[in-house]
Design an enzyme around this catalytic site. Sequence first.
Site, short mmCIF file in Angstrom:
data_model
loop_
_atom_site.label_atom_id
_atom_site.label_comp_id
_atom_site.label_asym_id
_atom_site.label_seq_id
_atom_site.Cartn_x
_atom_site.Cartn_y
_atom_site.Cartn_z
CB ALA A 1 -6.42 -6.08 -0.88
CD GLU A 2 -3.64 -5.00 4.72
OE1 GLU A 2 -4.84 -5.23 4.48
OE2 GLU A 2 -3.20 -3.86 4.94
CG HIS B 1 -1.82 1.66 14.28
ND1 HIS B 1 -3.17 1.50 14.44
CD2 HIS B 1 -1.64 2.02 12.98
CE1 HIS B 1 -3.79 1.77 13.29
NE2 HIS B 1 -2.88 2.08 12.40
CB ALA C 1 3.54 -5.95 12.83
CG ASP C 2 -0.61 -3.59 14.96
OD1 ASP C 2 -0.86 -3.73 16.16
OD2 ASP C 2 0.40 -2.98 14.54
CG PHE C 3 -2.28 -3.05 9.11
CD1 PHE C 3 -2.91 -2.76 10.32
CD2 PHE C 3 -1.78 -1.99 8.36
CE1 PHE C 3 -3.03 -1.45 10.77
CE2 PHE C 3 -1.90 -0.69 8.81
CZ PHE C 3 -2.52 -0.41 10.02
CD GLU D 1 -2.46 -1.60 2.51
OE1 GLU D 1 -2.36 -0.84 3.50
OE2 GLU D 1 -2.99 -2.74 2.58
#
Length: 662
Positions: free
Chosen positions: A394-395, A464, A419-421, A364
């Site tokens: 869109a991970e 986050h 990293a949370d994503f 992204e």
Amino acid sequence: MSQQSVNFLRAAYTRMRIIRRFEAKSVELTQGDSPPIAGSIHMCAGQEAIPVGALAALRADDRVIATYRGHGWALEAGIPPEELMAELCQRASGVNGGRAGSLLVNDARRRFIGQNSIVGAGGPIACGVAIAARARKSGRVVAISFGDGAVSQGSLHEAFVMAASERLPVIFVCENNGWAEMTPGSYASSMPIAVRAAAYGMRGVSVDGCDPVAVRDAVLVAAECARAGQGPSLLECSTVRLWGHYNRDIQHYRSARDRQAAEASDPLGRLRGLLTSHGVRPEEIDGIDARVEQEIEAAVDQALAGPVPDPATLHQHLFGAASSRLNSGESAPTQVQRMTYATAINRALHDAMAACEEVIVFGEDVGKPGGVFGLSRNLQKQYGPARVFDTPIAESAILGSAVGSAIEGMRPVAEVMFADFLLVALDQIINQAANVRYVSNGKASAPLVVRTQQGVTSGSCAQHSQCLEGVLASVPGLKVGCPSTPQDAYSMLRAAIDDPDPCILFEARSLFQREADVVVGGDVEGVCSARLLRDGSDVAVICWGTSIYPALEAAEMAAADGLRVAVLDLRWLAPLDDDAIANIVHRCGRVLIVHEASQTGGFGAEIAARIAERHSDSLKAPIRRIGGVDVRMPSAPVLQKLVVPSVQKILAALRGLTAALV
Ligand SMILES: Cc1ncc(C[n+]2csc(CCOP(=O)(O)OP(=O)(O)O)c2C)c(N)n1
């Protein structure tokens, strides 16, 4: 009908009969007390016209991805029945040496990227395969099959978005058999699946999936569009599931009427009728059936004669042997430059892209904007939008694209902003990337890099700031690193890009502006190897990432008390540098493990367990750990400071461990 068309129908009938017979035989082999096939299989009886028609339309070098109901696709892609059957029987002679079984059969060398037993997961991987085709200008397309139930999966939605936005050469083949396991597919939505394509901006076509000619023609057009740069198509192929969802399914949930309707549409029966109506004699068709029967019997005999896997091979193919693509072969010149941790990441990306054409970078905002933290700045300008590009938010599609393009020989570096994503897309790392080499029995690999950043910075919220390295370091098949210095931000990223296996780098946002002299250029180091930051003989601090700084400060303060504190930066948690740990434990006999991630279940627990198991004789005191306090991360800076390991906490622990010495 022309003779040519009749010939196609005859050939299609033969191929479909092979698949049907293969499936019937496999079901037989799951029966009895200790059947040759252990576990479940998912048969495609009724759906044979789809792989047969589709593969007739594709080029020999196009790629194929299927679901667990994919034996037909595997056979049509070119896996010989005896090798496929041996794999179903989990034999060493199987196409994957018995490591994939029915559900995950794959053979990328024969264009079959593989089956997948995670519903919808093949979609993002197909995007990656298509990205590789685009980067290489190979003109290849990828066909991915999935069921009607899979259309409810988020990962498939992301794949549609990604393929449409990038105009990727993907043919999405939905095999709508009316059932999603034991529930009618229409339960999730009554909107026809082909119609939904318009919402993504792609072609959507309804196809009679029981007719191999209709499927072939639809796939031909879709492939032409894809090769012409017009992007993906979604083909909804209506078909029937003649048998149960899997081999032991008694279908108590299915009405007799529904079963009879499926049988009335049996594509083999239809095709037989069509052939005879065009002058093919019934005896000739009976002859085809008899020959196919013999062929499959022979394949089964051959499969059952194959050996079971040798227990001595259990550990093979978890990781591959290093063979550098970034090293030039001669010792490359080095330079020392002062730079920040953030600049060092950017420099490593530049150097890797310059050294190896297969390196592509996406995520992204990473293209034109150069990333929200500027870490990919100027890469797109220098290497062009085919190698450096923005993706939709869109991970799953991002990570699946990394998996697919890596399987196809690219060296993708995917950025996940926080990293949370990762948590919304872990399937692509844990169920997909980590399995590729091992489950393929070394026939395929996924040399991808996922770069992400983590940890707390002032005011960052609970979504986050998590430190997640331990989650992935516990997954066999992955390599996980936590660079702590500008030098390591550079060196470890180059090492990861050069590594033959999936590497996840957890960078530290709080360190981005730290500056130091960095040796750039030179040979690329290997993955693994800890670094002794400070030597000592009284107590060892084992740490990584952000924790090295408070650890070093506390060690310095403890020196004033006369304590000789060693500080070991592990750098890579997987693979773990067990020798470096053994050395420091033997030398010091007292160990303090420090990390920012929450203490409970943090990777420090694994290190403590290993030391206790392997080096208890050297221990002069119980092992101590300081991890993040086990609460959610509060946003208030005053509270945040209490959560992460502080110099004071570390110093107190060091003094506690060495109380008898001072
Ligand atoms: C992510 C995920 N959720 C649930 C399952 C369990 N499961 C296996 S097959 C299946 C049904 C899928 O239906 P459909 O996509 O229509 O394919 P079909 O089985 O009809 O070929 C489900 C729910 C799974 N394997 N993966």
